[in-house]
Design an enzyme around this catalytic site. Structure first.
Site, PDB file in Angstrom:
ATOM      1  N   ARG A  24       0.845  -1.190   0.000  1.00 15.59           N
ATOM      2  CA  ARG A  24       0.000   0.000   0.000  1.00 15.59           C
ATOM      3  C   ARG A  24       0.880   1.239   0.000  1.00 15.59           C
ATOM      4  NH1 ARG A  24       2.124   2.207   3.816  1.00 15.59           N
ATOM      5  NH2 ARG A  24       0.530   3.793   3.717  1.00 15.59           N
ATOM      6  N   ALA A  81       0.746   5.170  -2.123  1.00 15.55           N
ATOM      7  CA  ALA A  81       0.657   5.463  -3.562  1.00 15.55           C
ATOM      8  C   ALA A  81       1.939   5.143  -4.350  1.00 15.55           C
ATOM      9  CB  ALA A  81       0.223   6.913  -3.754  1.00 15.55           C
ATOM     10  N   ASP A 134      -2.396  10.644  -2.379  1.00 19.40           N
ATOM     11  CA  ASP A 134      -2.641   9.564  -3.349  1.00 19.40           C
ATOM     12  C   ASP A 134      -2.925  10.091  -4.742  1.00 19.40           C
ATOM     13  OD1 ASP A 134      -3.121   8.157  -0.689  1.00 19.40           O
ATOM     14  OD2 ASP A 134      -3.072   6.549  -2.175  1.00 19.40           O
ATOM     15  N   ASN A 138      -5.923  12.180   0.168  1.00 17.70           N
ATOM     16  CA  ASN A 138      -5.040  11.373   1.014  1.00 17.70           C
ATOM     17  C   ASN A 138      -5.916  10.610   2.004  1.00 17.70           C
ATOM     18  OD1 ASN A 138      -2.365  10.526   1.822  1.00 17.70           O
ATOM     19  ND2 ASN A 138      -2.657  11.728   3.685  1.00 17.70           N
ATOM     20  N   LYS A 139      -5.293   9.804   2.829  1.00 17.73           N
ATOM     21  CA  LYS A 139      -6.008   8.940   3.766  1.00 17.73           C
ATOM     22  C   LYS A 139      -7.095   9.695   4.525  1.00 17.73           C
ATOM     23  CE  LYS A 139      -5.645   5.407   4.198  1.00 17.73           C
ATOM     24  NZ  LYS A 139      -6.553   4.539   3.439  1.00 17.73           N
TER      25      LYS A 139
HETATM   26  O1  MRU Z   1      -4.790   3.045   2.015  1.00 18.39           O
HETATM   27  P1  MRU Z   1      -3.302   3.318   1.974  1.00 18.39           P
HETATM   28  O2  MRU Z   1      -2.579   2.807   3.162  1.00 18.39           O
HETATM   29  O3  MRU Z   1      -2.697   2.858   0.670  1.00 18.39           O
HETATM   30  O4  MRU Z   1      -3.225   4.892   1.999  1.00 18.39           O
HETATM   31  C1  MRU Z   1      -1.965   5.493   1.933  1.00 18.39           C
HETATM   32  C2  MRU Z   1      -1.990   6.945   2.113  1.00 18.39           C
HETATM   33  O5  MRU Z   1      -3.027   7.557   2.261  1.00 18.39           O
HETATM   34  C3  MRU Z   1      -0.663   7.640   2.028  1.00 18.39           C
HETATM   35  O6  MRU Z   1      -0.674   8.801   2.807  1.00 18.39           O
HETATM   36  C4  MRU Z   1      -0.385   8.025   0.569  1.00 18.39           C
HETATM   37  O7  MRU Z   1      -0.520   6.932  -0.264  1.00 18.39           O
HETATM   38  C5  MRU Z   1       0.954   8.610   0.414  1.00 18.39           C
HETATM   39  S1  MRU Z   1       2.219   7.425   0.618  1.00 18.39           S
HETATM   40  C6  MRU Z   1       3.721   8.140   0.304  1.00 18.39           C
END
Ligand code: MRU
Length: 339
Positions: free
Chosen positions: A45, A47, A236, A246-247
């Site tokens: 996981r 991005a 993302d 983002n998350k």
């Molecule tokens: O659901 P995930 O764990 O893939 O979500 C990840 C995020 O939201 C990160 O903050 C994002 O991908 C940036 S990672 C450098």
């Protein structure tokens, strides 16, 4: 530094992030069905890491193909791309990497299949190597913003485990530490899948960063009472106007930052910028299963048939973002200029 993904003996080897922090388990992936499942279930996981993984997945599908002609190989790869594209919708790095691999393939149409296979693998490994360099560059650019005495809040995991290198938001922290700067970090646990507590705390502790874990619901009071000076998170997908997905929980932090008069930064590679999408309104937001909220691990924490809304991401409007830190520099969005 640990490697969440690598290419070894013609296969993809990755860390199953759902097992962390209890177990550091490596999985050897021989076909893209395993890779698809791993991305969907968040074993892989973050991005940039998803982008690297699908690049390697495309190469794996290419090497595994029994087709002897370029046309046959093209059909196999179209199926592989279609499958990988369906793994997760929000992280644009997934689509960016697939498109880059497809473009590479299209430049090779007159070459024999063994040369195609070699060139496709080389391209996937180039994405992996570039990701490592990109992380360092983001870290160095962002570290300029860190001052002695800073108290930094971060959300989810935008670190080593989310990339092929040393992360994006957390790379800034690692670079600032290398430069001898003194600061503290607060990490949100990041409900419902706990990327903050399971992954960010694990890697910050491994790297001797002064980090404190908090529940998401504590962020407002921690910002107010513990002197948070900056919020830095990953992304993302960033729309052309600077709105950033983002998350889930990130948007709330940006609102809190504005209320408390502290800067809110996004750290992401330029491959996370989707120029085809004008604003955050068009960013596809993944909705995940109710079980992720009804259970905390194997423990039931809500009535089984509870009606649940479980978006994995939210969108922070560009008006709340102080700057986007990329490998190319720091961009202040409001005025679309480099700071
Ligand atoms: O659901 P995930 O764990 O893939 O979500 C990840 C995020 O939201 C990160 O903050 C994002 O991908 C940036 S990672 C450098």
């Amino acid at each position: 530094m640990i490697e969440p993904i690598k290419w070894k003996d013609g296969k993809i080897v990755f860390i199953d992030q759902t097992k962390l922090p209890a177990k550091l388990k490596y999985v050897t992936c021989k076909d893209i069905d395993i890779l698809y499942e791993a991305i969907k279930k968040l074993r892989i996981r973050g991005a940039p890491l998803i982008g690297v993984a699908v690049g390697l997945g495309y190469a794996l599908a290419c090497l595994n193909s029994k087709e002897k002609t370029c046309a046959g190989l093209k059909k196999d790869l179209a199926k592989a791309s279609q499958k990988l594209r369906a793994a997760r919708p929000t992280a644009v790095n997934l689509f960016w990497a697939i498109e880059r691999m497809e473009n590479k393939f299209n430049t090779l149409s007159r070459v024999n299949t063994s040369l195609i296979k070699r060139a496709i693998l080389k391209e996937a490994l180039a994405i992996l190597e570039e990701d490592k360099n990109m992380c360092v560059a983001i870290g160095k650019n962002g570290a300029k913003l860190i001052k002695n005495g800073d108290v930094i809040l971060t959300h989810c995991n935008a670190g080593i485990l989310a990339t092929a290198g040393q992360g994006t938001a957390l790379s800034i922290i690692y670079e600032a530490k290398k430069q001898g700067k003194r600061f503290k970090v607060y990490a949100d646990e990041t409900r419902p899948l706990m990327q903050g507590s399971r992954l960010t705390m694990w890697e910050l502790m491994q790297n001797n960063i002064d980090a404190t874990l908090i529940c998401d619901s504590m962020a407002a009071s921690v910002i107010k009472n513990k002197g948070v000076t900056k919020i830095i998170v990953g992304a993302d997908r960033i729309a052309a106007n600077g709105d950033a997905a983002n998350k889930i929980g990130t948007y709330g932090l940006a609102v809190l930052a504005r209320h408390h008069g502290i800067p809110f930064y996004i750290a992401a590679p330029s491959s996370t910028i989707d120029k085809n999408i004008k604003s955050g309104k068009s960013i596809p937001i993944e909705e995940r299963k109710a079980e992720e909220i009804i259970y905390a691990g194997s423990k039931q924490t809500a009535p089984i048939h509870a009606k649940v809304y479980n978006p994995a991401f939210d969108v922070t409007p560009h008006s709340l973002i102080s700057g986007i830190i990329t490998e190319k520099g720091i961009y202040e969005i409001k005025r679309f200029r480099r700071i």
